[in-house]
Design a protein around this motif. Structure first.
Motif, PDB file in Angstrom:
ATOM      1  N   VAL A 103      25.387  -3.684   2.186  1.00  0.00           N
ATOM      2  CA  VAL A 103      24.421  -3.677   1.832  1.00  0.00           C
ATOM      3  C   VAL A 103      23.530  -2.822   1.553  1.00  0.00           C
ATOM      4  CG1 VAL A 103      22.763  -4.603   3.128  1.00  0.00           C
ATOM      5  CG2 VAL A 103      24.714  -5.723   3.265  1.00  0.00           C
ATOM      6  N   ALA A 104      23.788  -1.462   2.210  1.00  0.00           N
ATOM      7  CA  ALA A 104      23.227  -0.313   2.225  1.00  0.00           C
ATOM      8  C   ALA A 104      22.889  -0.011   0.684  1.00  0.00           C
ATOM      9  CB  ALA A 104      23.133   0.671   2.795  1.00  0.00           C
ATOM     10  N   LEU A 105      23.938   0.161  -0.571  1.00  0.00           N
ATOM     11  CA  LEU A 105      24.263   0.855  -1.597  1.00  0.00           C
ATOM     12  C   LEU A 105      23.309  -0.666  -2.271  1.00  0.00           C
ATOM     13  CD1 LEU A 105      27.714   1.190  -2.177  1.00  0.00           C
ATOM     14  CD2 LEU A 105      25.679   2.718  -1.738  1.00  0.00           C
ATOM     15  N   ALA A 106      22.926  -1.719  -2.327  1.00  0.00           N
ATOM     16  CA  ALA A 106      21.822  -2.637  -2.762  1.00  0.00           C
ATOM     17  C   ALA A 106      20.822  -2.304  -1.937  1.00  0.00           C
ATOM     18  CB  ALA A 106      22.783  -4.282  -2.635  1.00  0.00           C
ATOM     19  N   LEU A 107      20.516  -1.980  -0.891  1.00  0.00           N
ATOM     20  CA  LEU A 107      18.696  -1.632  -0.993  1.00  0.00           C
ATOM     21  C   LEU A 107      18.478  -0.727  -0.917  1.00  0.00           C
ATOM     22  CD1 LEU A 107      19.296  -3.199   3.391  1.00  0.00           C
ATOM     23  CD2 LEU A 107      17.527  -4.196   1.328  1.00  0.00           C
ATOM     24  N   ALA A 108      19.165   0.498  -1.423  1.00  0.00           N
ATOM     25  CA  ALA A 108      19.131   1.818  -2.099  1.00  0.00           C
ATOM     26  C   ALA A 108      18.172   1.469  -3.519  1.00  0.00           C
ATOM     27  CB  ALA A 108      20.199   2.484  -2.233  1.00  0.00           C
ATOM     28  N   THR A 109      18.340   0.207  -3.928  1.00  0.00           N
ATOM     29  CA  THR A 109      17.867  -0.302  -5.526  1.00  0.00           C
ATOM     30  C   THR A 109      16.292  -0.685  -5.079  1.00  0.00           C
ATOM     31  OG1 THR A 109      18.462  -2.550  -5.409  1.00  0.00           O
ATOM     32  CG2 THR A 109      20.054  -0.420  -6.083  1.00  0.00           C
ATOM     33  N   GLU A 110      15.711  -0.463  -4.156  1.00  0.00           N
ATOM     34  CA  GLU A 110      14.575  -0.881  -2.955  1.00  0.00           C
ATOM     35  C   GLU A 110      14.157  -2.808  -4.077  1.00  0.00           C
ATOM     36  OE1 GLU A 110      11.821   1.590  -4.052  1.00  0.00           O
ATOM     37  OE2 GLU A 110      12.487   3.251  -2.204  1.00  0.00           O
ATOM     38  N   PRO A 111      14.863  -3.864  -3.678  1.00  0.00           N
ATOM     39  CA  PRO A 111      14.886  -4.639  -4.740  1.00  0.00           C
ATOM     40  C   PRO A 111      13.569  -5.252  -3.683  1.00  0.00           C
ATOM     41  CG  PRO A 111      16.976  -4.698  -2.808  1.00  0.00           C
ATOM     42  CD  PRO A 111      16.239  -3.382  -2.720  1.00  0.00           C
ATOM     43  N   ALA A 112      13.490  -6.392  -4.628  1.00  0.00           N
ATOM     44  CA  ALA A 112      12.650  -7.603  -4.651  1.00  0.00           C
ATOM     45  C   ALA A 112      13.678  -9.129  -3.520  1.00  0.00           C
ATOM     46  CB  ALA A 112      11.394  -8.097  -5.143  1.00  0.00           C
ATOM     47  N   MET A 113      14.452  -8.880  -4.034  1.00  0.00           N
ATOM     48  CA  MET A 113      15.535  -9.701  -3.815  1.00  0.00           C
ATOM     49  C   MET A 113      17.125  -9.292  -3.560  1.00  0.00           C
ATOM     50  SD  MET A 113      15.760 -14.066  -5.677  1.00  0.00           S
ATOM     51  CE  MET A 113      16.780 -14.837  -4.496  1.00  0.00           C
ATOM     52  N   LEU A 114      17.523  -9.565  -2.862  1.00  0.00           N
ATOM     53  CA  LEU A 114      18.561  -9.838  -2.573  1.00  0.00           C
ATOM     54  C   LEU A 114      20.073 -10.672  -2.587  1.00  0.00           C
ATOM     55  CD1 LEU A 114      20.780  -7.274  -2.070  1.00  0.00           C
ATOM     56  CD2 LEU A 114      20.310  -7.317   0.549  1.00  0.00           C
ATOM     57  N   LEU A 115      20.759 -10.724  -2.976  1.00  0.00           N
ATOM     58  CA  LEU A 115      21.633 -11.590  -2.996  1.00  0.00           C
ATOM     59  C   LEU A 115      23.083 -11.506  -2.320  1.00  0.00           C
ATOM     60  CD1 LEU A 115      19.937 -12.852  -5.585  1.00  0.00           C
ATOM     61  CD2 LEU A 115      22.136 -13.035  -6.828  1.00  0.00           C
ATOM     62  N   LEU A 116      23.922 -12.036  -1.432  1.00  0.00           N
ATOM     63  CA  LEU A 116      25.240 -12.051  -0.895  1.00  0.00           C
ATOM     64  C   LEU A 116      25.653 -12.488  -0.907  1.00  0.00           C
ATOM     65  CD1 LEU A 116      22.728 -11.023   2.806  1.00  0.00           C
ATOM     66  CD2 LEU A 116      23.721  -9.309   1.282  1.00  0.00           C
ATOM     67  N   ASP A 117      27.036 -12.191  -1.349  1.00  0.00           N
ATOM     68  CA  ASP A 117      27.973 -12.383  -1.595  1.00  0.00           C
ATOM     69  C   ASP A 117      29.299 -12.710  -0.451  1.00  0.00           C
ATOM     70  OD1 ASP A 117      30.101 -14.227  -2.526  1.00  0.00           O
ATOM     71  OD2 ASP A 117      29.971 -13.624  -4.782  1.00  0.00           O
ATOM     72  N   GLU A 118      29.100 -13.898   0.397  1.00  0.00           N
ATOM     73  CA  GLU A 118      30.006 -13.851   1.888  1.00  0.00           C
ATOM     74  C   GLU A 118      29.942 -12.963   2.349  1.00  0.00           C
ATOM     75  OE1 GLU A 118      33.892 -15.429   0.563  1.00  0.00           O
ATOM     76  OE2 GLU A 118      33.294 -16.480  -1.057  1.00  0.00           O
ATOM     77  N   PRO A 119      28.926 -11.887   2.521  1.00  0.00           N
ATOM     78  CA  PRO A 119      28.523 -10.999   3.695  1.00  0.00           C
ATOM     79  C   PRO A 119      29.134 -11.224   4.901  1.00  0.00           C
ATOM     80  CG  PRO A 119      26.798 -12.251   3.353  1.00  0.00           C
ATOM     81  CD  PRO A 119      27.547 -13.042   2.745  1.00  0.00           C
ATOM     82  N   VAL A 120      29.527 -12.057   5.833  1.00  0.00           N
ATOM     83  CA  VAL A 120      30.395 -11.642   6.933  1.00  0.00           C
ATOM     84  C   VAL A 120      32.035 -12.427   6.752  1.00  0.00           C
ATOM     85  CG1 VAL A 120      27.939 -12.632   8.531  1.00  0.00           C
ATOM     86  CG2 VAL A 120      29.088 -14.182   7.691  1.00  0.00           C
ATOM     87  N   SER A 121      32.221 -12.464   6.033  1.00  0.00           N
ATOM     88  CA  SER A 121      33.280 -12.735   5.607  1.00  0.00           C
ATOM     89  C   SER A 121      34.385 -11.584   5.867  1.00  0.00           C
ATOM     90  CB  SER A 121      34.159 -12.786   3.775  1.00  0.00           C
ATOM     91  OG  SER A 121      35.544 -12.882   4.071  1.00  0.00           O
ATOM     92  N   GLY A 122      35.131 -11.956   7.405  1.00  0.00           N
ATOM     93  CA  GLY A 122      36.304 -11.075   8.200  1.00  0.00           C
ATOM     94  C   GLY A 122      35.391 -10.733   9.328  1.00  0.00           C
ATOM     95  N   MET A 123      34.309 -10.876   9.443  1.00  0.00           N
ATOM     96  CA  MET A 123      33.544 -10.484  10.286  1.00  0.00           C
ATOM     97  C   MET A 123      34.578 -10.996  11.723  1.00  0.00           C
ATOM     98  SD  MET A 123      30.109  -8.772   9.293  1.00  0.00           S
ATOM     99  CE  MET A 123      29.633  -7.998   8.094  1.00  0.00           C
ATOM    100  N   ASN A 124      34.285 -11.179  12.512  1.00  0.00           N
ATOM    101  CA  ASN A 124      34.150 -11.603  14.516  1.00  0.00           C
ATOM    102  C   ASN A 124      33.289 -11.813  14.674  1.00  0.00           C
ATOM    103  OD1 ASN A 124      32.800  -9.361  15.466  1.00  0.00           O
ATOM    104  ND2 ASN A 124      34.800  -8.391  16.252  1.00  0.00           N
ATOM    105  N   ALA A 125      32.621 -12.167  16.039  1.00  0.00           N
ATOM    106  CA  ALA A 125      31.091 -13.424  15.799  1.00  0.00           C
ATOM    107  C   ALA A 125      30.333 -12.237  16.244  1.00  0.00           C
ATOM    108  CB  ALA A 125      31.549 -13.993  17.581  1.00  0.00           C
TER     109      ALA A 125
END
Length: 271
Positions: free
Chosen positions: A165-187
């Motif tokens: 996510v930090a790498l994607a935000l480094a591009t200073e986007p106006a819109m961010l697409l997150l592909d299954e961002p919490v996959s494998g995360m606990n609650a």
């Protein structure tokens, strides 16, 4: 009378075929500035295929995607990123033997703010200092300041996704697409990520995510778009999607489980 804002992203009757297989059929929806929208559906519904079309990794067989009014047909992924549309991926893509800080620095250099050769030769010390400050800001934003000097490969899976996510935000986007961002995360990790998504929106970045964690989707989304077998079957706010019989059937199939889920949804809405 409230002002109607133009969509930041328009998916205009997009279709994708692989030989005789229809991966997406006539997909159409808009995302407006400042929204958090989720794209959901059972496995194989076409969600990641849709993301790949939006970000230039796949060419649609029909239709087009427009971002900020610009058609994306024929543009390469890096050109789409420069327009302000960035994404993460299902699989983590960190450089495991480099520190977390250096991973983010690599992402910032790739954005082209300062030429890497100039940095290596010491010809752009001011530019390099600015990049290092920005890397620290990004790591603080995603909650990884305390892990900045650890090797990225030593991080837990959920933390590695935060590096992405930090790498994607480094591009200073106006819109961010997150592909299954919490996959494998606990609650608890998922709740941290929900807060991060909201903070991203608060800083003016529109968010579109693909996710299988339905409680998380229902909590964070303004609107939900539902795919099944590559077709749009429902679109609306979480409360409407939660009790939509077509959506329940797509996820659970017909039978007692679907009826019980529908009844539970109705009781929740009536409470």
């Amino acid at each position: 009378m409230s002002e109607i804002r133009a969509p930041i992203l328009s998916v205009d009757h997009v279709g994708v075929r692989f030989g005789g297989l229809v991966a997406i059929a006539d997909l159409h929806f808009d995302v407006h500035p400042g929204e958090i929208v989720s794209l959901i559906g059972p496995n194989g519904a076409g969600k990641t295929t849709a993301f790949n079309v939006m970000t230039g990794f796949l060419k649609p067989s029909q239709g087009q995607v427009r971002f900020r009014g610009t058609g994306l047909q024929g543009l390469q992924p890096h050109e789409i990123v420069r327009l302000g549309l960035s994404r993460t991926f299902q699989r983590t893509s960190v450089f495991p033997d480099d520190t977390v800080f250096d991973n983010v620095m690599i992402g910032l250099h790739r954005r082209g703010r300062t030429r890497l050769v100039d940095t290596l030769l010491g010809r752009d010390r001011a530019g390099e200092a600015a990049l290092r400050d920005r890397a620290r800001e990004l790591l603080d934003w995603v909650g990884l300041s305390g892990r900045s000097q650890d090797k990225a490969g030593s991080l837990a899976y959920g933390e590695q996704r935060l590096v992405g996510v930090a790498l994607a935000l480094a591009t200073e986007p106006a819109m961010l697409l997150l592909d299954e961002p919490v996959s494998g995360m606990n609650a608890s990790e998922t709740q941290v990520f929900v807060r991060l998504i909201r903070s991203i929106r608060e800083r003016g970045v529109t968010v579109l995510l693909v996710e299988h964690d339905m409680p998380m989707v229902m909590e964070v989304s303004d609107r939900i778009v539902v795919l099944n077998y590559g077709r749009l079957i429902a679109e609306g706010p979480p409360a409407a999607i939660r009790s939509d019989p077509t959506v329940i059937e797509a996820y659970l199939g017909q039978g007692s489980a679907a009826r019980e889920a529908a009844q539970a949804a109705r009781e929740t809405n009536d409470a």
